[in-house]
Scaffold this active site. Structure first.
Site, PDB file in Angstrom:
ATOM      1  N   LYS A 122      26.774  57.454  60.277  1.00  0.00           N
ATOM      2  CA  LYS A 122      26.355  58.418  61.308  1.00  0.00           C
ATOM      3  C   LYS A 122      26.797  59.793  60.836  1.00  0.00           C
ATOM      4  CE  LYS A 122      24.457  58.582  65.468  1.00  0.00           C
ATOM      5  NZ  LYS A 122      23.469  57.723  66.119  1.00  0.00           N
ATOM      6  N   ASP A 162      19.166  61.837  66.389  1.00  0.00           N
ATOM      7  CA  ASP A 162      20.013  61.414  67.519  1.00  0.00           C
ATOM      8  C   ASP A 162      19.956  62.612  68.474  1.00  0.00           C
ATOM      9  OD1 ASP A 162      22.097  59.253  68.421  1.00  0.00           O
ATOM     10  OD2 ASP A 162      23.163  61.114  68.743  1.00  0.00           O
TER      11      ASP A 162
HETATM   12  P1  NDP Z   1      17.963  63.807  73.047  1.00  0.00           P
HETATM   13  O1  NDP Z   1      18.614  64.958  72.405  1.00  0.00           O
HETATM   14  O2  NDP Z   1      16.516  63.602  72.884  1.00  0.00           O
HETATM   15  O3  NDP Z   1      18.287  63.779  74.605  1.00  0.00           O
HETATM   16  C1  NDP Z   1      19.590  63.714  75.072  1.00  0.00           C
HETATM   17  C2  NDP Z   1      19.571  63.821  76.571  1.00  0.00           C
HETATM   18  O4  NDP Z   1      20.867  63.587  77.098  1.00  0.00           O
HETATM   19  C3  NDP Z   1      19.169  65.206  77.069  1.00  0.00           C
HETATM   20  O5  NDP Z   1      18.542  65.063  78.296  1.00  0.00           O
HETATM   21  C4  NDP Z   1      20.512  65.898  77.202  1.00  0.00           C
HETATM   22  O6  NDP Z   1      20.513  66.992  78.102  1.00  0.00           O
HETATM   23  C5  NDP Z   1      21.362  64.785  77.740  1.00  0.00           C
HETATM   24  N1  NDP Z   1      22.765  64.999  77.347  1.00  0.00           N
HETATM   25  C6  NDP Z   1      23.250  65.214  76.109  1.00  0.00           C
HETATM   26  N2  NDP Z   1      24.582  65.398  76.129  1.00  0.00           N
HETATM   27  C7  NDP Z   1      24.917  65.302  77.423  1.00  0.00           C
HETATM   28  C8  NDP Z   1      26.155  65.408  78.110  1.00  0.00           C
HETATM   29  N3  NDP Z   1      27.296  65.649  77.446  1.00  0.00           N
HETATM   30  N4  NDP Z   1      26.152  65.251  79.448  1.00  0.00           N
HETATM   31  C9  NDP Z   1      24.994  64.994  80.119  1.00  0.00           C
HETATM   32  N5  NDP Z   1      23.798  64.897  79.512  1.00  0.00           N
HETATM   33  C10 NDP Z   1      23.770  65.043  78.205  1.00  0.00           C
HETATM   34  O7  NDP Z   1      18.772  62.522  72.519  1.00  0.00           O
HETATM   35  P2  NDP Z   1      18.338  60.997  72.517  1.00  0.00           P
HETATM   36  O8  NDP Z   1      17.507  60.690  73.693  1.00  0.00           O
HETATM   37  O9  NDP Z   1      17.849  60.674  71.166  1.00  0.00           O
HETATM   38  O10 NDP Z   1      19.773  60.290  72.661  1.00  0.00           O
HETATM   39  C11 NDP Z   1      20.319  59.927  73.918  1.00  0.00           C
HETATM   40  C12 NDP Z   1      21.356  58.833  73.714  1.00  0.00           C
HETATM   41  O11 NDP Z   1      20.733  57.699  73.069  1.00  0.00           O
HETATM   42  C13 NDP Z   1      22.531  59.207  72.800  1.00  0.00           C
HETATM   43  O12 NDP Z   1      23.681  58.527  73.223  1.00  0.00           O
HETATM   44  C14 NDP Z   1      22.101  58.638  71.447  1.00  0.00           C
HETATM   45  O13 NDP Z   1      23.209  58.386  70.589  1.00  0.00           O
HETATM   46  C15 NDP Z   1      21.444  57.356  71.892  1.00  0.00           C
HETATM   47  N6  NDP Z   1      20.528  56.762  70.930  1.00  0.00           N
HETATM   48  C16 NDP Z   1      19.438  57.445  70.467  1.00  0.00           C
HETATM   49  C17 NDP Z   1      18.581  56.835  69.582  1.00  0.00           C
HETATM   50  C18 NDP Z   1      17.324  57.487  69.135  1.00  0.00           C
HETATM   51  O14 NDP Z   1      16.518  56.801  68.485  1.00  0.00           O
HETATM   52  N7  NDP Z   1      17.068  58.737  69.444  1.00  0.00           N
HETATM   53  C19 NDP Z   1      18.859  55.499  69.029  1.00  0.00           C
HETATM   54  C20 NDP Z   1      19.986  54.835  69.657  1.00  0.00           C
HETATM   55  C21 NDP Z   1      20.795  55.478  70.540  1.00  0.00           C
HETATM   56  P3  NDP Z   1      20.274  68.506  77.581  1.00  0.00           P
HETATM   57  O15 NDP Z   1      18.803  68.632  77.449  1.00  0.00           O
HETATM   58  O16 NDP Z   1      20.880  69.343  78.620  1.00  0.00           O
HETATM   59  O17 NDP Z   1      20.994  68.598  76.259  1.00  0.00           O
END
Ligand code: NDP
Length: 449
Positions: A122, A162
Protein backbone atom coordinates in the site's frame (compact mmCIF):
# COMPACT_ATOMS: atom_id res chain seq x y z
CA UNK A 1 2.68 -14.11 20.85
CA UNK A 2 2.34 -11.50 23.64
CA UNK A 3 6.08 -10.83 23.47
CA UNK A 4 5.96 -10.27 19.74
CA UNK A 5 2.99 -7.92 20.00
CA UNK A 6 4.71 -6.00 22.81
CA UNK A 7 7.81 -5.72 20.64
CA UNK A 8 5.73 -4.33 17.73
CA UNK A 9 4.37 -1.61 20.03
CA UNK A 10 7.79 -0.92 21.55
CA UNK A 11 9.41 -0.48 18.14
CA UNK A 12 6.77 1.85 16.72
CA UNK A 13 4.74 3.21 19.64
CA UNK A 14 2.91 5.81 17.52
CA UNK A 15 1.57 3.40 14.89
CA UNK A 16 -1.84 2.93 16.49
CA UNK A 17 -3.75 1.95 13.36
CA UNK A 18 -1.10 -0.63 12.51
CA UNK A 19 -1.26 -2.11 16.02
CA UNK A 20 -5.06 -2.26 15.78
CA UNK A 21 -4.94 -4.21 12.50
CA UNK A 22 -2.26 -6.59 13.77
CA UNK A 23 -3.98 -7.26 17.10
CA UNK A 24 -7.29 -8.02 15.41
CA UNK A 25 -5.70 -10.63 13.15
CA UNK A 26 -3.55 -12.12 15.91
CA UNK A 27 -6.50 -12.57 18.24
CA UNK A 28 -7.94 -15.16 15.85
CA UNK A 29 -4.80 -16.76 14.43
CA UNK A 30 -3.63 -17.77 17.93
CA UNK A 31 -5.72 -20.90 17.40
CA UNK A 32 -3.88 -21.68 14.18
CA UNK A 33 -0.52 -21.41 15.96
CA UNK A 34 -1.75 -23.78 18.66
CA UNK A 35 -2.48 -26.40 16.02
CA UNK A 36 0.79 -25.81 14.13
CA UNK A 37 3.82 -25.67 16.45
CA UNK A 38 6.10 -25.40 13.40
CA UNK A 39 4.69 -21.89 12.80
CA UNK A 40 6.05 -20.76 16.17
CA UNK A 41 9.50 -22.25 15.53
CA UNK A 42 9.56 -20.42 12.21
CA UNK A 43 8.60 -17.12 13.92
CA UNK A 44 5.83 -16.54 11.38
CA UNK A 45 4.17 -13.77 13.42
CA UNK A 46 7.35 -11.72 13.68
CA UNK A 47 7.97 -12.25 9.96
CA UNK A 48 4.47 -11.48 8.69
CA UNK A 49 4.13 -8.28 10.75
CA UNK A 50 7.42 -6.79 9.53
CA UNK A 51 7.20 -5.20 6.06
CA UNK A 52 9.60 -6.60 3.50
CA UNK A 53 10.42 -3.01 2.55
CA UNK A 54 9.31 0.50 3.55
CA UNK A 55 9.96 3.37 1.17
CA UNK A 56 9.49 6.98 2.31
CA UNK A 57 10.33 9.93 0.14
CA UNK A 58 10.05 13.65 -0.39
CA UNK A 59 7.51 14.88 -2.95
CA UNK A 60 8.20 18.49 -3.93
CA UNK A 61 5.71 20.20 -6.28
CA UNK A 62 4.65 23.68 -7.35
CA UNK A 63 1.13 25.13 -7.09
CA UNK A 64 -0.54 27.37 -9.68
CA UNK A 65 0.79 30.50 -7.96
CA UNK A 66 4.40 29.31 -8.16
CA UNK A 67 4.57 28.38 -4.47
CA UNK A 68 6.58 25.24 -3.73
CA UNK A 69 5.13 22.57 -1.39
CA UNK A 70 6.68 19.45 0.05
CA UNK A 71 4.64 16.35 0.88
CA UNK A 72 5.70 12.95 2.10
CA UNK A 73 5.34 9.84 -0.07
CA UNK A 74 5.11 6.24 1.16
CA UNK A 75 5.11 2.75 -0.28
CA UNK A 76 5.01 -0.19 2.10
CA UNK A 77 5.89 -3.47 0.37
CA UNK A 78 4.52 -5.77 3.02
CA UNK A 79 4.61 -9.32 1.71
CA UNK A 80 5.35 -10.94 -1.65
CA UNK A 81 4.94 -14.62 -0.69
CA UNK A 82 2.08 -15.25 -3.12
CA UNK A 83 2.74 -12.66 -5.84
CA UNK A 84 3.98 -9.16 -6.66
CA UNK A 85 3.05 -6.49 -4.11
CA UNK A 86 -0.42 -5.18 -4.92
CA UNK A 87 -2.46 -2.46 -3.24
CA UNK A 88 -3.66 1.09 -3.73
CA UNK A 89 -2.31 4.58 -3.21
CA UNK A 90 -4.11 6.96 -0.84
CA UNK A 91 -3.78 10.75 -1.12
CA UNK A 92 -5.29 12.30 2.01
CA UNK A 93 -3.95 14.74 4.63
CA UNK A 94 -4.43 12.10 7.36
CA UNK A 95 -1.94 9.70 5.74
CA UNK A 96 0.92 8.56 7.99
CA UNK A 97 3.24 5.58 7.96
CA UNK A 98 0.93 3.90 10.51
CA UNK A 99 -2.08 4.21 8.19
CA UNK A 100 -0.17 2.89 5.20
CA UNK A 101 1.26 0.00 7.23
CA UNK A 102 -2.18 -1.00 8.52
CA UNK A 103 -3.59 -0.88 5.00
CA UNK A 104 -0.64 -2.89 3.60
CA UNK A 105 -1.00 -5.49 6.36
CA UNK A 106 -4.73 -5.90 5.69
CA UNK A 107 -4.03 -6.08 1.97
CA UNK A 108 -1.83 -9.15 2.39
CA UNK A 109 -4.73 -11.21 3.80
CA UNK A 110 -7.31 -9.71 1.46
CA UNK A 111 -5.25 -10.51 -1.62
CA UNK A 112 -4.65 -14.01 -0.33
CA UNK A 113 -8.43 -14.55 -0.12
CA UNK A 114 -9.06 -13.50 -3.73
CA UNK A 115 -7.61 -16.77 -5.10
CA UNK A 116 -5.31 -14.68 -7.35
CA UNK A 117 -1.52 -14.42 -7.14
CA UNK A 118 -0.97 -11.07 -5.47
CA UNK A 119 1.19 -10.08 -2.54
CA UNK A 120 0.28 -7.09 -0.39
CA UNK A 121 1.42 -3.48 -0.40
CA UNK A 122 0.00 0.00 0.00
CA UNK A 123 1.21 3.54 -0.51
CA UNK A 124 0.21 7.15 -0.63
CA UNK A 125 0.89 10.63 0.55
CA UNK A 126 -0.38 13.28 2.95
CA UNK A 127 -1.12 15.42 -0.13
CA UNK A 128 -4.69 16.77 -0.15
CA UNK A 129 -6.10 16.83 -3.70
CA UNK A 130 -9.28 18.59 -2.51
CA UNK A 131 -9.55 22.08 -3.98
CA UNK A 132 -6.45 21.62 -6.17
CA UNK A 133 -6.59 22.29 -9.90
CA UNK A 134 -5.98 19.51 -12.45
CA UNK A 135 -2.57 21.07 -13.18
CA UNK A 136 -1.58 20.98 -9.51
CA UNK A 137 -2.74 17.37 -9.15
CA UNK A 138 -0.79 16.44 -12.31
CA UNK A 139 2.44 18.05 -11.07
CA UNK A 140 2.06 16.35 -7.71
CA UNK A 141 1.46 12.94 -9.33
CA UNK A 142 4.45 13.41 -11.62
CA UNK A 143 6.73 14.28 -8.72
CA UNK A 144 5.38 11.33 -6.70
CA UNK A 145 6.01 8.94 -9.58
CA UNK A 146 9.48 10.36 -10.28
CA UNK A 147 10.56 8.57 -7.11
CA UNK A 148 8.09 5.66 -6.97
CA UNK A 149 8.94 4.47 -10.50
CA UNK A 150 12.26 3.05 -9.39
CA UNK A 151 10.56 0.73 -6.88
CA UNK A 152 7.60 -0.67 -8.84
CA UNK A 153 6.98 -2.69 -11.99
CA UNK A 154 4.42 -5.08 -13.49
CA UNK A 155 6.14 -8.10 -11.89
CA UNK A 156 7.33 -6.32 -8.74
CA UNK A 157 4.74 -3.98 -7.31
CA UNK A 158 1.50 -2.84 -8.97
CA UNK A 159 -0.25 0.13 -7.26
CA UNK A 160 -3.86 1.22 -7.83
CA UNK A 161 -6.27 3.85 -6.47
CA UNK A 162 -7.72 4.39 -3.00
CA UNK A 163 -9.06 7.48 -1.20
CA UNK A 164 -8.14 10.56 -3.26
CA UNK A 165 -6.70 8.52 -6.12
CA UNK A 166 -9.16 7.87 -8.93
CA UNK A 167 -8.96 7.62 -12.72
CA UNK A 168 -7.50 11.14 -13.07
CA UNK A 169 -4.60 10.48 -10.69
CA UNK A 170 -3.93 6.98 -12.07
CA UNK A 171 -3.68 8.57 -15.53
CA UNK A 172 -1.09 11.15 -14.46
CA UNK A 173 0.90 8.55 -12.50
CA UNK A 174 0.88 6.12 -15.42
CA UNK A 175 1.93 8.82 -17.92
CA UNK A 176 4.98 9.69 -15.83
CA UNK A 177 5.94 6.04 -15.29
CA UNK A 178 5.75 5.40 -19.03
CA UNK A 179 7.93 8.40 -19.79
CA UNK A 180 10.57 7.48 -17.22
CA UNK A 181 10.77 3.78 -18.08
CA UNK A 182 9.96 4.03 -21.78
CA UNK A 183 7.62 1.06 -21.53
CA UNK A 184 3.86 0.54 -21.72
CA UNK A 185 3.09 -2.11 -19.13
CA UNK A 186 0.37 -2.92 -16.63
CA UNK A 187 2.24 -1.21 -13.79
CA UNK A 188 -0.91 0.38 -12.34
CA UNK A 189 -4.47 -0.86 -12.24
CA UNK A 190 -7.59 1.27 -12.37
CA UNK A 191 -6.47 2.61 -15.76
CA UNK A 192 -8.95 4.10 -18.21
CA UNK A 193 -10.56 1.66 -20.62
CA UNK A 194 -8.87 3.04 -23.74
CA UNK A 195 -5.37 2.35 -22.47
CA UNK A 196 -5.39 -0.92 -20.59
CA UNK A 197 -8.10 -0.61 -17.96
CA UNK A 198 -10.56 -3.39 -17.25
CA UNK A 199 -14.30 -3.18 -17.59
CA UNK A 200 -15.98 -3.34 -14.15
CA UNK A 201 -12.83 -2.13 -12.29
CA UNK A 202 -14.48 1.17 -11.23
CA UNK A 203 -17.54 -0.73 -10.02
CA UNK A 204 -15.68 -3.72 -8.59
CA UNK A 205 -15.23 -2.85 -4.92
CA UNK A 206 -18.81 -1.66 -4.40
CA UNK A 207 -20.36 -4.42 -6.50
CA UNK A 208 -18.18 -6.96 -4.70
CA UNK A 209 -19.36 -5.72 -1.29
CA UNK A 210 -22.97 -6.26 -2.31
CA UNK A 211 -22.25 -9.66 -3.87
CA UNK A 212 -20.59 -10.63 -0.59
CA UNK A 213 -23.49 -9.24 1.47
CA UNK A 214 -25.92 -11.12 -0.69
CA UNK A 215 -23.97 -14.39 -0.13
CA UNK A 216 -24.09 -13.74 3.62
CA UNK A 217 -27.81 -13.11 3.45
CA UNK A 218 -28.41 -16.22 1.34
CA UNK A 219 -26.40 -18.32 3.81
CA UNK A 220 -28.78 -17.05 6.52
CA UNK A 221 -31.84 -17.78 4.35
CA UNK A 222 -32.56 -14.18 3.38
CA UNK A 223 -31.72 -11.66 0.61
CA UNK A 224 -30.91 -7.98 0.00
CA UNK A 225 -34.23 -7.43 -1.76
CA UNK A 226 -36.47 -4.98 0.11
CA UNK A 227 -33.81 -4.17 2.71
CA UNK A 228 -33.09 -0.62 3.86
CA UNK A 229 -29.36 0.12 3.88
CA UNK A 230 -27.18 2.82 5.42
CA UNK A 231 -24.15 3.61 3.25
CA UNK A 232 -21.43 6.06 4.32
CA UNK A 233 -18.99 7.88 2.04
CA UNK A 234 -19.90 9.12 -1.42
CA UNK A 235 -16.77 8.17 -3.33
CA UNK A 236 -16.03 5.24 -5.57
CA UNK A 237 -16.95 2.46 -3.14
CA UNK A 238 -20.10 4.12 -1.78
CA UNK A 239 -21.42 4.98 -5.25
CA UNK A 240 -21.16 1.48 -6.70
CA UNK A 241 -22.32 -0.16 -3.48
CA UNK A 242 -25.45 1.98 -3.76
CA UNK A 243 -25.86 1.17 -7.45
CA UNK A 244 -25.71 -2.60 -6.86
CA UNK A 245 -28.05 -2.48 -3.83
CA UNK A 246 -30.60 -0.68 -6.01
CA UNK A 247 -30.16 -3.26 -8.79
CA UNK A 248 -30.80 -6.02 -6.26
CA UNK A 249 -34.04 -4.40 -5.07
CA UNK A 250 -32.71 -2.85 -1.85
CA UNK A 251 -33.10 0.73 -0.64
CA UNK A 252 -30.27 3.12 0.32
CA UNK A 253 -31.15 6.12 2.49
CA UNK A 254 -27.81 7.70 3.51
CA UNK A 255 -24.51 8.84 1.99
CA UNK A 256 -21.82 11.10 3.44
CA UNK A 257 -18.53 12.89 2.96
CA UNK A 258 -15.98 14.13 5.47
CA UNK A 259 -18.14 17.20 6.26
CA UNK A 260 -21.56 15.64 6.84
CA UNK A 261 -24.20 13.19 5.69
CA UNK A 262 -27.54 13.16 3.88
CA UNK A 263 -30.61 11.17 4.82
CA UNK A 264 -33.22 10.71 2.12
CA UNK A 265 -36.12 8.79 3.58
CA UNK A 266 -37.53 8.10 0.11
CA UNK A 267 -34.27 6.35 -0.79
CA UNK A 268 -31.98 7.04 -3.73
CA UNK A 269 -32.96 5.96 -7.21
CA UNK A 270 -31.04 5.77 -10.47
CA UNK A 271 -31.56 9.46 -11.25
CA UNK A 272 -30.50 10.65 -7.79
CA UNK A 273 -27.43 8.44 -7.90
CA UNK A 274 -26.52 9.88 -11.30
CA UNK A 275 -26.74 13.35 -9.76
CA UNK A 276 -24.45 12.28 -6.88
CA UNK A 277 -21.91 10.73 -9.24
CA UNK A 278 -21.77 13.91 -11.30
CA UNK A 279 -21.55 16.03 -8.14
CA UNK A 280 -18.69 14.03 -6.61
CA UNK A 281 -16.76 12.84 -9.68
CA UNK A 282 -17.07 15.72 -12.17
CA UNK A 283 -18.01 18.81 -10.15
CA UNK A 284 -15.97 17.62 -7.17
CA UNK A 285 -18.62 19.20 -4.93
CA UNK A 286 -19.88 18.47 -1.42
CA UNK A 287 -22.67 16.04 -0.49
CA UNK A 288 -24.58 18.95 1.10
CA UNK A 289 -25.44 20.14 -2.43
CA UNK A 290 -27.70 17.08 -2.85
CA UNK A 291 -30.28 18.77 -0.60
CA UNK A 292 -30.44 21.81 -2.90
CA UNK A 293 -31.55 19.50 -5.73
CA UNK A 294 -33.66 17.17 -3.56
CA UNK A 295 -35.02 19.31 -0.68
CA UNK A 296 -36.89 16.44 0.97
CA UNK A 297 -33.51 15.07 2.08
CA UNK A 298 -31.89 16.30 5.28
CA UNK A 299 -28.24 17.13 5.80
CA UNK A 300 -26.39 17.02 9.10
CA UNK A 301 -22.83 18.07 9.71
CA UNK A 302 -20.58 15.50 11.32
CA UNK A 303 -19.49 17.07 14.60
CA UNK A 304 -16.09 15.65 15.63
CA UNK A 305 -16.95 16.57 19.26
CA UNK A 306 -19.92 14.17 19.27
CA UNK A 307 -19.44 10.78 20.97
CA UNK A 308 -21.11 8.96 18.08
CA UNK A 309 -21.64 9.26 14.33
CA UNK A 310 -25.28 10.25 13.61
CA UNK A 311 -25.33 8.47 10.25
CA UNK A 312 -25.57 5.18 12.18
CA UNK A 313 -28.66 6.23 14.17
CA UNK A 314 -31.28 5.56 11.49
CA UNK A 315 -33.56 2.55 11.37
CA UNK A 316 -32.27 0.05 8.78
CA UNK A 317 -31.61 -3.61 8.02
CA UNK A 318 -28.06 -3.33 6.68
CA UNK A 319 -25.05 -1.01 6.95
CA UNK A 320 -22.23 -0.72 4.41
CA UNK A 321 -19.60 1.67 5.82
CA UNK A 322 -17.69 2.91 2.77
CA UNK A 323 -15.75 6.03 3.84
CA UNK A 324 -12.74 5.39 6.07
CA UNK A 325 -11.16 3.53 9.00
CA UNK A 326 -12.72 3.58 12.48
CA UNK A 327 -15.91 5.31 11.35
CA UNK A 328 -17.99 2.91 13.49
CA UNK A 329 -17.05 2.95 17.15
CA UNK A 330 -18.62 0.80 19.88
CA UNK A 331 -21.42 3.29 20.54
CA UNK A 332 -22.28 3.45 16.82
CA UNK A 333 -22.38 -0.34 16.72
CA UNK A 334 -24.85 -0.38 19.60
CA UNK A 335 -26.97 2.24 17.83
CA UNK A 336 -27.00 0.08 14.70
CA UNK A 337 -28.02 -3.02 16.64
CA UNK A 338 -30.76 -1.11 18.49
CA UNK A 339 -32.07 0.22 15.18
CA UNK A 340 -32.57 -3.21 13.73
CA UNK A 341 -29.42 -3.68 11.63
CA UNK A 342 -28.82 -7.38 10.96
CA UNK A 343 -25.96 -7.18 8.49
CA UNK A 344 -22.82 -5.02 8.37
CA UNK A 345 -20.67 -5.45 5.30
CA UNK A 346 -17.53 -3.31 5.14
CA UNK A 347 -16.64 -1.41 1.96
CA UNK A 348 -14.05 0.80 3.65
CA UNK A 349 -10.90 -0.69 5.15
CA UNK A 350 -11.24 -1.39 8.90
CA UNK A 351 -14.23 0.95 9.38
CA UNK A 352 -15.24 -0.78 12.63
CA UNK A 353 -13.12 -0.49 15.75
CA UNK A 354 -12.41 -3.77 17.59
CA UNK A 355 -15.07 -2.80 20.19
CA UNK A 356 -17.64 -2.24 17.44
CA UNK A 357 -16.81 -5.56 15.76
CA UNK A 358 -17.27 -7.30 19.11
CA UNK A 359 -20.72 -5.70 19.52
CA UNK A 360 -21.73 -7.12 16.13
CA UNK A 361 -20.45 -10.60 16.98
CA UNK A 362 -22.07 -10.56 20.45
CA UNK A 363 -25.44 -9.54 19.01
CA UNK A 364 -25.56 -12.06 16.18
CA UNK A 365 -25.21 -9.40 13.45
CA UNK A 366 -23.90 -10.85 10.19
CA UNK A 367 -20.55 -9.09 10.10
CA UNK A 368 -18.53 -9.08 6.84
CA UNK A 369 -15.07 -7.67 7.62
CA UNK A 370 -13.37 -5.49 5.02
CA UNK A 371 -10.58 -7.86 4.12
CA UNK A 372 -13.18 -10.29 2.79
CA UNK A 373 -16.08 -8.01 1.83
CA UNK A 374 -14.19 -5.35 -0.13
CA UNK A 375 -11.74 -7.69 -1.88
CA UNK A 376 -13.64 -7.32 -5.18
CA UNK A 377 -11.66 -4.20 -6.11
CA UNK A 378 -8.28 -5.82 -5.87
CA UNK A 379 -9.66 -8.99 -7.42
CA UNK A 380 -10.65 -7.12 -10.58
CA UNK A 381 -7.29 -5.34 -10.43
CA UNK A 382 -5.79 -8.83 -10.57
CA UNK A 383 -7.98 -9.52 -13.61
CA UNK A 384 -6.79 -6.24 -15.15
CA UNK A 385 -3.19 -7.44 -14.70
CA UNK A 386 -4.06 -10.74 -16.39
CA UNK A 387 -5.69 -8.93 -19.33
CA UNK A 388 -2.68 -6.58 -19.65
CA UNK A 389 -0.27 -9.53 -19.72
CA UNK A 390 -2.27 -11.11 -22.53
CA UNK A 391 -2.91 -7.72 -24.22
CA UNK A 392 -6.60 -8.59 -24.28
CA UNK A 393 -9.81 -7.07 -22.89
CA UNK A 394 -12.55 -9.27 -21.56
CA UNK A 395 -16.19 -8.23 -22.03
CA UNK A 396 -18.13 -6.68 -19.16
CA UNK A 397 -20.20 -9.79 -18.46
CA UNK A 398 -17.11 -11.96 -18.27
CA UNK A 399 -15.37 -9.72 -15.72
CA UNK A 400 -18.58 -9.31 -13.71
CA UNK A 401 -19.12 -13.09 -13.65
CA UNK A 402 -15.55 -13.66 -12.52
CA UNK A 403 -16.03 -11.04 -9.79
CA UNK A 404 -19.20 -12.77 -8.61
CA UNK A 405 -17.43 -16.13 -8.57
CA UNK A 406 -14.50 -14.69 -6.60
CA UNK A 407 -16.79 -13.12 -3.98
CA UNK A 408 -18.68 -16.42 -3.71
CA UNK A 409 -15.43 -18.29 -3.25
CA UNK A 410 -14.20 -15.83 -0.58
CA UNK A 411 -17.50 -16.32 1.24
CA UNK A 412 -17.11 -20.14 1.17
CA UNK A 413 -13.48 -19.88 2.28
CA UNK A 414 -14.47 -17.74 5.30
CA UNK A 415 -17.32 -20.06 6.26
CA UNK A 416 -15.15 -23.19 5.94
CA UNK A 417 -12.22 -21.76 7.92
CA UNK A 418 -14.53 -20.47 10.67
CA UNK A 419 -16.19 -23.87 10.94
CA UNK A 420 -12.87 -25.70 11.00
CA UNK A 421 -11.94 -23.64 14.06
CA UNK A 422 -15.35 -23.98 15.74
CA UNK A 423 -16.50 -20.43 15.16
CA UNK A 424 -19.43 -20.94 12.75
CA UNK A 425 -20.56 -17.87 10.75
CA UNK A 426 -17.75 -15.77 12.27
CA UNK A 427 -16.55 -14.16 9.04
CA UNK A 428 -13.86 -12.18 10.82
CA UNK A 429 -12.21 -15.31 12.19
CA UNK A 430 -12.69 -17.14 8.89
CA UNK A 431 -11.13 -14.37 6.80
CA UNK A 432 -8.17 -13.92 9.14
CA UNK A 433 -7.43 -17.62 9.42
CA UNK A 434 -7.81 -18.51 5.74
CA UNK A 435 -5.81 -15.47 4.56
CA UNK A 436 -3.08 -16.11 7.11
CA UNK A 437 -2.62 -19.86 6.49
CA UNK A 438 -2.17 -19.46 2.74
CA UNK A 439 0.43 -16.70 3.05
CA UNK A 440 2.34 -18.38 5.88
CA UNK A 441 2.53 -21.70 4.05
CA UNK A 442 3.88 -19.92 0.96
CA UNK A 443 6.47 -18.14 3.12
CA UNK A 444 7.59 -21.42 4.64
CA UNK A 445 7.81 -23.08 1.20
CA UNK A 446 10.14 -20.30 0.08
CA UNK A 447 12.59 -20.53 2.98
CA UNK A 448 13.91 -17.86 5.30
CA UNK A 449 14.08 -14.83 3.00
P1 NDP B 1 -12.90 8.04 -2.49
O1 NDP B 1 -11.80 9.00 -2.36
O2 NDP B 1 -13.50 7.80 -3.81
O3 NDP B 1 -14.07 8.39 -1.48
C1 NDP B 1 -13.85 8.45 -0.11
C2 NDP B 1 -15.11 8.92 0.56
O4 NDP B 1 -14.98 8.82 1.97
C3 NDP B 1 -15.44 10.38 0.28
O5 NDP B 1 -16.81 10.53 0.32
C4 NDP B 1 -14.76 11.09 1.43
O6 NDP B 1 -15.29 12.37 1.72
C5 NDP B 1 -15.04 10.14 2.56
N1 NDP B 1 -13.98 10.26 3.58
C6 NDP B 1 -12.65 10.17 3.40
N2 NDP B 1 -11.98 10.36 4.55
C7 NDP B 1 -12.94 10.58 5.46
C8 NDP B 1 -12.90 10.85 6.86
N3 NDP B 1 -11.73 10.93 7.51
N4 NDP B 1 -14.07 11.03 7.50
C9 NDP B 1 -15.26 10.94 6.83
N5 NDP B 1 -15.34 10.69 5.51
C10 NDP B 1 -14.21 10.51 4.86
O7 NDP B 1 -12.33 6.67 -1.88
P2 NDP B 1 -12.86 5.19 -2.07
O8 NDP B 1 -14.32 5.17 -2.21
O9 NDP B 1 -12.02 4.55 -3.10
O10 NDP B 1 -12.43 4.54 -0.67
C11 NDP B 1 -13.32 4.50 0.45
C12 NDP B 1 -12.87 3.39 1.39
O11 NDP B 1 -12.86 2.13 0.68
C13 NDP B 1 -11.45 3.54 1.94
O12 NDP B 1 -11.39 2.98 3.23
C14 NDP B 1 -10.63 2.65 1.00
O13 NDP B 1 -9.41 2.21 1.60
C15 NDP B 1 -11.59 1.52 0.79
N6 NDP B 1 -11.34 0.70 -0.39
C16 NDP B 1 -11.33 1.25 -1.64
C17 NDP B 1 -11.12 0.44 -2.73
C18 NDP B 1 -11.21 0.96 -4.12
O14 NDP B 1 -11.20 0.13 -5.05
N7 NDP B 1 -11.34 2.25 -4.35
C19 NDP B 1 -10.80 -0.99 -2.59
C20 NDP B 1 -10.93 -1.48 -1.23
C21 NDP B 1 -11.15 -0.64 -0.18
P3 NDP B 1 -14.64 13.71 1.09
O15 NDP B 1 -15.22 13.79 -0.28
O16 NDP B 1 -15.06 14.77 2.00
O17 NDP B 1 -13.15 13.48 1.09
Amino acid sequence: MENILAEIVRRDPDQREFHQAVFEVMETVKLVLDRNPEYRRQAVIARITEPERVIMFRVPWMDDQGQVHVNRGFRVEMNSAIGPYKGGLRFHPSVTLSIIKFLAFEQVFKNSLTTLQMGGGKGGSDFNPKGRSDGEVMRFCQSFMAELARHIGPNTDVPAGDIGVGAREVGYLFGMYKKLRNEFTGVLTGKSLDWGGSLIRPEATGYGVVYFASEMMAHAGDSIEGKTCLVSGSGNVAQYTTEKILQMGGRVVTLSDSSGYIYDEEGFDEEKLKFIMHLKNIKRGRILEYCEEYPQAVYAEIDPGLDHNPIWTHRADCAMPSATQNEIIEKDALNLVNNGVRLVCEGANMPSTPGAAQVFLDNGVLYGPSKAANAGGVAVSGLEMAQNSMRLSWPREEVDNRLKQIMKSIHCTCIDAAEEYNMPANYMAGANIAGFVKVVNAMLDQGLV
